[in-house]
Write an enzyme that holds these catalytic residues in place. Structure first.
Site, PDB file in Angstrom:
ATOM      1  N   HIS A 131      -7.437   8.452   6.218  1.00 21.10           N
ATOM      2  CA  HIS A 131      -6.357   7.467   6.195  1.00 21.10           C
ATOM      3  C   HIS A 131      -6.590   6.506   5.030  1.00 21.10           C
ATOM      4  O   HIS A 131      -7.495   5.677   5.069  1.00 21.10           O
ATOM      5  CB  HIS A 131      -6.324   6.682   7.516  1.00 21.10           C
ATOM      6  CG  HIS A 131      -5.287   5.584   7.545  1.00 21.10           C
ATOM      7  ND1 HIS A 131      -5.476   4.409   8.230  1.00 21.10           N
ATOM      8  CD2 HIS A 131      -4.064   5.488   6.976  1.00 21.10           C
ATOM      9  CE1 HIS A 131      -4.406   3.635   8.082  1.00 21.10           C
ATOM     10  NE2 HIS A 131      -3.544   4.261   7.325  1.00 21.10           N
TER      11      HIS A 131
ATOM     12  N   ASP B  93       0.864  -1.182   0.000  1.00 17.91           N
ATOM     13  CA  ASP B  93       0.000   0.000   0.000  1.00 17.91           C
ATOM     14  C   ASP B  93       0.900   1.231   0.000  1.00 17.91           C
ATOM     15  O   ASP B  93       1.106   1.884   1.027  1.00 17.91           O
ATOM     16  CB  ASP B  93      -0.948  -0.012   1.198  1.00 17.91           C
ATOM     17  CG  ASP B  93      -2.094   0.973   0.993  1.00 17.91           C
ATOM     18  OD1 ASP B  93      -2.091   1.703  -0.019  1.00 17.91           O
ATOM     19  OD2 ASP B  93      -2.993   1.024   1.852  1.00 17.91           O
TER      20      ASP B  93
ATOM     21  N   HIS C 225       3.108   6.888   5.290  1.00 20.42           N
ATOM     22  CA  HIS C 225       3.877   6.027   6.185  1.00 20.42           C
ATOM     23  C   HIS C 225       4.305   4.687   5.557  1.00 20.42           C
ATOM     24  O   HIS C 225       4.719   3.786   6.266  1.00 20.42           O
ATOM     25  CB  HIS C 225       3.151   5.809   7.521  1.00 20.42           C
ATOM     26  CG  HIS C 225       1.701   5.480   7.419  1.00 20.42           C
ATOM     27  ND1 HIS C 225       0.723   6.219   8.057  1.00 20.42           N
ATOM     28  CD2 HIS C 225       1.053   4.500   6.779  1.00 20.42           C
ATOM     29  CE1 HIS C 225      -0.456   5.688   7.792  1.00 20.42           C
ATOM     30  NE2 HIS C 225      -0.284   4.636   7.033  1.00 20.42           N
TER      31      HIS C 225
ATOM     32  N   HIS D 179       3.583   5.221  13.281  1.00 18.65           N
ATOM     33  CA  HIS D 179       2.474   5.565  12.371  1.00 18.65           C
ATOM     34  C   HIS D 179       1.116   5.231  12.954  1.00 18.65           C
ATOM     35  O   HIS D 179       0.098   5.670  12.437  1.00 18.65           O
ATOM     36  CB  HIS D 179       2.657   4.884  11.019  1.00 18.65           C
ATOM     37  CG  HIS D 179       2.146   3.469  10.942  1.00 18.65           C
ATOM     38  ND1 HIS D 179       2.539   2.474  11.789  1.00 18.65           N
ATOM     39  CD2 HIS D 179       1.259   2.902  10.086  1.00 18.65           C
ATOM     40  CE1 HIS D 179       1.924   1.342  11.467  1.00 18.65           C
ATOM     41  NE2 HIS D 179       1.144   1.569  10.453  1.00 18.65           N
TER      42      HIS D 179
ATOM     43  N   MET E 125     -10.664   3.146  16.250  1.00 22.26           N
ATOM     44  CA  MET E 125     -11.992   3.761  16.172  1.00 22.26           C
ATOM     45  C   MET E 125     -12.423   4.391  17.502  1.00 22.26           C
ATOM     46  O   MET E 125     -13.155   5.353  17.521  1.00 22.26           O
ATOM     47  CB  MET E 125     -13.027   2.690  15.812  1.00 22.26           C
ATOM     48  CG  MET E 125     -12.875   2.141  14.445  1.00 22.26           C
ATOM     49  SD  MET E 125     -14.247   1.052  14.062  1.00 22.26           S
ATOM     50  CE  MET E 125     -13.907  -0.353  15.086  1.00 22.26           C
TER      51      MET E 125
END
Lengths: 178, 484
Positions: free
Chosen positions: B240, B101, B332, B407, B384
């Site tokens: 994010h 990612d 990150h 991170h 969350m």
């Protein structure tokens, strides 16, 4: 037949370790043709491991693919509505496994499908290189939107192995990045 | 006994001494409890983040130390939280130091609306964000692109989305690299990767990606918080997400390329994913150019989502786009060419940060001019139900970690264990009682991402602060959380 029945019962109840132990117990009575295959997931600190097993590498690959897609979609009761062909290669079984799983992920994404089952049509070795040709069956992603679970980004080499374990069962596994 | 031994440097820093094939030592930011956890995990011989720190220390051209930030946990080749900097002449680039990612990161935008006003329309706002910002597996973005335009995304980064009407020009000053990294080459990205992406620009994704409405719950550094424009009570939006399918496919494509390169250049493969190519090799240069394209894709993605968020606020609160200001955006999972001091000499290094954030101290030219006096903001995502943090880099961090930070919280329980212990609907209901509204596409995802499945983010941050590497500026508490 009695032994086969008892084994199938144990497979439905116990973990893979128990199943392998059961196989060891009955090994001398088992015919090569006895169909034993399945898949599950493995604990990993951050992501998830997927594992498949079968009577040969081909079956273990098919099963590990099912384990991976079951992380992405609730496949239970889904009837496939279409299929796509895939092909890939790799140097050795492990690379072939990772290429196979990543090719399936990419194709499923590109075709906007969720695969419910994969059949390997051909798996062969030429020198160092192994190749796989397979048919993946599945459903359009939009049709199963309410069944979607987690996105799998990629299959990784972490914890990856393809081997024939003591009992004669083939096992394929790796960790997938979620 | 695990395969790795550590010695204590101080209460928040531990070292894997240089031995065998290690070129540099390993250094892990941890306290006594977290290092015990890692050593215990190492004994399992299955998942071993400490061994990964040691393996990275063996890669050619690595400088100073193989580092792990306090949110360390097992990754693929690199540990998550890992930082490795390599000499550009003699060093290597490794896929394990970036992952699948590429440039996953966080953007935080300050909203000029009082918290009380947000509370009054919280349900409506949450519903609108959930409907407007595409999230979940296979969601498609509102930016409809052709294959040719995808190349422009990879070249222009955030500016591409801006030109399409997403966001305001002022955003770019406060995005790392100004929202576009130089050296991206779309020809190094496969058509397959591009085909997978052209419907996904402007999508959040799933897993631990989120969109949160938060408020500043605590301020630790009044001066820095003042400069960043986040006094106590301020409402912010945090996004994010990363480079989506394009990043995944670049990772998949180059995994094979770099495996071959490792063999070709005789780079020892200590873990199957820890494959590499010399920075100055055709394979290395192509991979770096592809990663840069992925970095720009992630910039474009967050810029587009930022635009969608503004649209929602405009509709519900009738405010102008300028009332939502980008505070900062930082990735990150990255590769960056950076100048650092090594043994008294300034050197150009290729810094890998896998699950680690750049955290430059005061004075660096890469930090936006208005912030340069205090240092670069670091956006640390929580869970969350807990907190997120804004940190800043320090001079000590520049010396010890090439200017790096944690991170996020880092997982404490596996997803499988989380699914056994939590139910998504219970998590949503429990957080609702605490005033945190959760909107998820997958309830299973909510269970996997349960706050209890993560380490205490406060502890992770306090380790880095205790070590003097990062400094706390402010803490955010969630009000609304949208997930895939």
């Amino acid at each position: 037949m009695i032994i086969r029945y008892r084994m199938e019962m144990s497979f439905s109840i116990f973990s893979i370790g128990d199943r392998v132990r059961a196989l060891n117990i009955f090994r001398y009575d088992i015919e090569e043709s006895v169909c034993m295959r399945g898949h599950d997931t493995i604990e990993h600190p951050a992501d998830m491991g997927v594992r498949g097993w079968g009577t040969d590498a081909r079956e273990s690959f098919e099963e590990v693919a099912s384990a991976m897609f079951e992380l992405m979609v609730e496949t239970g009761g889904l009837e496939p509505l279409g299929s796509v062909s895939i092909a890939c290669d790799g140097n050795g079984y492990e690379e072939l496994l990772i290429e196979f799983l990543n090719t399936l992920l990419s194709r499923a994404h590109l075709e906007e499908m969720m695969f419910t089952g994969v059949r390997i049509d051909r798996m062969e070795q030429k020198g160092e290189k192994w190749t796989v040709e397979a048919t993946a069956r599945g459903v359009p992603r939009e049709r199963v939107r309410d069944r979607l679970l987690t996105e799998v980004k990629a299959a990784t080499y972490y914890g990856a192995s393809v081997k024939r374990i003591e009992s004669g069962v083939w096992e394929a596994q790796c960790v997938v990045d979620l | 006994m695990g395969r790795v031994t550590v010695k204590k440097i101080h209460d928040y820093l531990w070292e894997i001494p240089k031995e065998d094939k290690m070129i540099v030592p390993g250094r892990i930011y941890a306290n006594a409890a977290s290092i015990d956890f890692l050593l215990e995990e190492s004994k399992s011989k299955q998942w071993d983040a400490l061994l990964q720190v040691r393996n990275v220390a063996c890669l050619p051209g690595i400088q100073k130390a193989s580092l792990a930030m306090a949110d360390i946990h097992p990754g693929y080749g690199f540990p998550i939280g890992g930082v490795g900097a390599f000499d550009v002449e003699t060093g290597v680039v490794t896929i394990a130091g970036v992952g699948f990612d590429i440039n996953c990161g966080v953007r935080t935008m300050v909203v000029d609306i009082p918290r009380e006003e947000i509370e009054k329309k919280k349900e409506e706002l949450a519903d609108a964000l959930f409907k407007t910002v595409p999230a979940g597996i296979g969601s498609t973005g509102s930016l409809k692109l052709s294959m040719k335009e995808i190349d422009m995304v990879l070249m222009k980064g955030a500016r591409f989305s801006l030109e399409r009407g997403y966001g305001v020009a002022e955003d770019l000053e406060f995005v790392e690299e100004g929202g576009v990294i130089k050296g991206a080459d779309p020809s190094c990205v496969s058509n397959y990767a591009k085909q997978r992406q052209f419907k996904e620009v402007g999508t959040l994704g799933s897993g631990n990606h989120y969109l949160e409405i938060q408020y500043v719950d605590e301020v630790y550094d009044e001066r820095a918080a003042g400069i960043f424009g986040i006094p106590k009570g301020t409402v912010v939006v945090s996004i994010h997400t990363g480079s989506r399918a394009l990043g995944h496919q670049i990772g998949t494509d180059y995994l094979k390329v770099l495996r071959r390169a490792s063999e070709k250049y005789k780079i020892p493969i200590l873990e199957a994913e820890l494959v590499a190519a010399p920075i100055k090799s055709p394979e290395g240069e192509q991979y770096i150019a592809a990663v840069k394209a992925g970095i720009n894709c992630a910039f474009a993605n967050r810029q587009a989502i930022g635009g969608l968020v503004r649209k929602v606020f405009r509709r519900i609160f009738g405010i102008d786009d300028s009332k939502i200001r980008t505070m900062y955006e930082v990735g990150h999972n990255n590769l960056k060419f950076e100048q650092h001091e090594v043994n008294g000499n300034e050197k150009m290094l290729l810094v890998h940060r896998k699950g680690a954030t750049r955290a430059f101290g005061p004075g660096r030219k890469e930090v936006p001019a208005p912030y340069r006096g205090v240092g670069q903001p670091v956006l640390v995502g929580g869970t969350m139900g807990t907190y997120s943090f804004v940190l800043i880099g320090t001079d000590r961090g520049m010396e010890e970690t090439f200017g790096s930070a944690v991170h996020g919280a880092g997982r404490r329980k596996s997803r499988k264990q989380a699914l056994r212990e939590y139910r998504g609907e219970h998590i949503i209901a429990d957080l609702g009682k605490e005033g945190i509204l959760i909107k998820v596409h997958s309830k299973r995802g909510a269970a996997e991402e349960a706050p209890g499945a993560y380490k205490d983010v406060e502890q992770v941050v306090s380790i880095m602060e205790g070590a003097g590497v990062n400094k706390r500026v402010a803490r955010f508490r969630p009000m609304i959380c949208v997930k895939g």
